[in-house]
Design a protein around this motif. Structure first.
Motif, mmCIF file in Angstrom:
data_model
loop_
_atom_site.group_PDB
_atom_site.id
_atom_site.type_symbol
_atom_site.label_atom_id
_atom_site.label_comp_id
_atom_site.label_asym_id
_atom_site.label_seq_id
_atom_site.Cartn_x
_atom_site.Cartn_y
_atom_site.Cartn_z
ATOM 1 N N ASP A 6 143.596 21.243 30.235
ATOM 2 C CA ASP A 6 144.350 20.092 30.740
ATOM 3 C C ASP A 6 143.697 18.774 30.313
ATOM 4 O OD1 ASP A 6 146.164 21.797 31.974
ATOM 5 O OD2 ASP A 6 145.136 21.706 33.914
ATOM 6 N N GLN A 9 144.545 18.234 26.727
ATOM 7 C CA GLN A 9 145.930 17.785 26.580
ATOM 8 C C GLN A 9 146.076 16.310 26.969
ATOM 9 O OE1 GLN A 9 148.439 19.560 25.078
ATOM 10 N NE2 GLN A 9 146.637 20.806 24.639
ATOM 11 N N LEU A 10 145.323 15.876 27.968
ATOM 12 C CA LEU A 10 145.316 14.464 28.349
ATOM 13 C C LEU A 10 144.845 13.611 27.175
ATOM 14 C CD1 LEU A 10 145.400 12.179 30.575
ATOM 15 C CD2 LEU A 10 142.983 12.686 30.911
ATOM 16 N N LYS A 12 144.800 14.464 24.021
ATOM 17 C CA LYS A 12 145.753 14.625 22.918
ATOM 18 C C LYS A 12 146.948 13.688 23.088
ATOM 19 C CE LYS A 12 148.243 18.303 20.529
ATOM 20 N NZ LYS A 12 148.601 19.729 20.615
ATOM 21 N N ARG A 13 147.356 13.477 24.333
ATOM 22 C CA ARG A 13 148.468 12.574 24.632
ATOM 23 C C ARG A 13 148.198 11.169 24.084
ATOM 24 N NH1 ARG A 13 149.473 11.353 30.724
ATOM 25 N NH2 ARG A 13 148.313 13.284 30.824
ATOM 26 N N TYR A 14 146.917 10.802 24.005
ATOM 27 C CA TYR A 14 146.537 9.485 23.498
ATOM 28 C C TYR A 14 145.976 9.549 22.079
ATOM 29 C CZ TYR A 14 147.423 7.987 28.207
ATOM 30 O OH TYR A 14 148.051 7.726 29.405
ATOM 31 N N GLY A 15 146.229 10.658 21.384
ATOM 32 C CA GLY A 15 145.866 10.757 19.973
ATOM 33 C C GLY A 15 144.439 11.166 19.696
ATOM 34 N N THR A 16 143.758 11.755 20.658
ATOM 35 C CA THR A 16 142.366 12.150 20.473
ATOM 36 C C THR A 16 142.235 13.663 20.503
ATOM 37 O OG1 THR A 16 141.615 10.142 21.587
ATOM 38 C CG2 THR A 16 140.021 11.925 21.374
ATOM 39 N N ILE A 43 144.725 5.607 32.005
ATOM 40 C CA ILE A 43 144.843 6.724 32.949
ATOM 41 C C ILE A 43 144.510 6.224 34.360
ATOM 42 C CG2 ILE A 43 144.387 8.513 31.233
ATOM 43 C CD1 ILE A 43 141.529 8.714 32.286
ATOM 44 N N GLU A 47 143.310 10.782 37.663
ATOM 45 C CA GLU A 47 143.134 11.523 36.406
ATOM 46 C C GLU A 47 141.699 11.407 35.919
ATOM 47 O OE1 GLU A 47 147.199 11.414 33.878
ATOM 48 O OE2 GLU A 47 146.329 9.444 34.332
#
Length: 65
Positions: A6, A9-10, A12-16, A43, A47
């Motif tokens: 998770d 994925q957090l 990844k949501r911001y391109g990392t 965030i 989070e």
């Protein structure tokens, strides 16, 4: 957030995407990225706290091995 996936994925949501083949270094880099996302107010505090808790637990688990 419940697990390391998770947190990944957090990020990844911001391109990392972090993968260096060194698990402990990956955890440290993820922690730095989460701190930066929180500092820039991308965030929420919830989070942020949840992600840091998961990453620090994984570090402790890895150190015990």
């Amino acid at each position: 957030m419940k697990n390391l996936y998770d947190v990944m994925q957090l990020l990844k949501r911001y391109g990392t995407v972090i993968y260096t083949a060194d698990y402990k270094a990956d955890l440290e880099l993820m922690e730095d990225e989460v701190k930066e996302l929180y500092r820039l107010q991308f965030i929420s505090a919830k989070e942020y706290a949840s992600a840091l808790l998961i990453l620090r637990q994984k570090k402790v688990e890895y150190d015990k091995k």
